[in-house]
Design an enzyme around this catalytic site. Sequence first.
Site, PDB file in Angstrom:
ATOM      1  N   LYS A  68       0.808  -1.226   0.000  1.00 31.04           N
ATOM      2  CA  LYS A  68       0.000   0.000   0.000  1.00 31.04           C
ATOM      3  C   LYS A  68       0.837   1.271   0.000  1.00 31.04           C
ATOM      4  O   LYS A  68       0.403   2.300  -0.521  1.00 31.04           O
ATOM      5  CB  LYS A  68      -0.956  -0.003   1.200  1.00 31.04           C
ATOM      6  CG  LYS A  68      -2.035  -1.077   1.116  1.00 31.04           C
ATOM      7  CD  LYS A  68      -3.007  -0.989   2.272  1.00 31.04           C
ATOM      8  CE  LYS A  68      -4.089  -2.047   2.189  1.00 31.04           C
ATOM      9  NZ  LYS A  68      -5.092  -1.920   3.270  1.00 31.04           N
ATOM     10  N   ASP A 105     -10.320   2.183   1.793  1.00 29.65           N
ATOM     11  CA  ASP A 105     -10.517   1.669   3.155  1.00 29.65           C
ATOM     12  C   ASP A 105     -11.196   2.711   4.043  1.00 29.65           C
ATOM     13  O   ASP A 105     -12.077   2.379   4.844  1.00 29.65           O
ATOM     14  CB  ASP A 105      -9.179   1.275   3.786  1.00 29.65           C
ATOM     15  CG  ASP A 105      -8.603  -0.006   3.214  1.00 29.65           C
ATOM     16  OD1 ASP A 105      -9.396  -0.881   2.809  1.00 29.65           O
ATOM     17  OD2 ASP A 105      -7.369  -0.135   3.193  1.00 29.65           O
TER      18      ASP A 105
END
Length: 275
Positions: A68, A105
């Site tokens: 990420k 997210d």
Amino acid sequence: MSATRRAAVLGSPIAHSLSPVLHRAAYRELGLGDWTYGRHEVDEAALPAFMERLDDTWAGLSLTMPLKRAVIPLLDEITPTAASVEAVNTVVLTGDGRRLGDNTDIPGMLAALRERGVRQVERASVLGAGATASSALAALARICTGEVTAYVRSDARAAEMRGWGERLGVAVRTAPWEDAAAAFEAPLTVATTPAGTTDALAAAVPARPGTLFDVLYEPWPTALAAAWADRGGAVVGGLDLLVHQAVLQVEQMTGRSPAPLAAMRRAGEAALLAR
């Protein structure tokens, strides 16, 4: 003959990922018969070469740990949401060859909470201090009007969480993990720790708990989530987060909206039951 459009989830380890189940369910529901969604074991060292091999059949990528942050230098642009936590979990490949990074997210957490009726809280607690905890702080910055208390295991982690709080504009107080049972006094508790970490806290759930957001989805329910539900508290689980962030990924990658939330959730639940 190659498929018209391709997408995939990358990470290491990746065999456990439910993302293919969720995205393929969405494609079926949307009638996207020429779309495929794969799973690729890719670590940080292998990521640049993988990205170089992408051709114009690719529409997007989902990224999990440890990619990420590693992907950011390989992108043309990232959204303010992704920049706020230095983490990209979604890459959209545009028709003109650009690579755009986002973080679903954070809005996924907010959508999962809204689904349970949580739109604003005056206080919140966070259990843990890893990458998911920083995303939780970013989400709480948008809905928590007061202080967030983070329960952590070290002074270094405490400093990190306070730093994230300053960066994200949320008041963060830190407390030692040994005092974590006090977290449940807040109207919202977000558990971001690995499996088994919060099991010992299950006995400390109060008689009238608020809302628990436990980001795990396997094993489920966790001991903490089960005790919480037994006492009548609202529970948001890791599958809720996974589905909501995947909905946003499908919409960005396919250009089709709304993505089929219910069908994706059913597919995820069925896959977990089959494990």
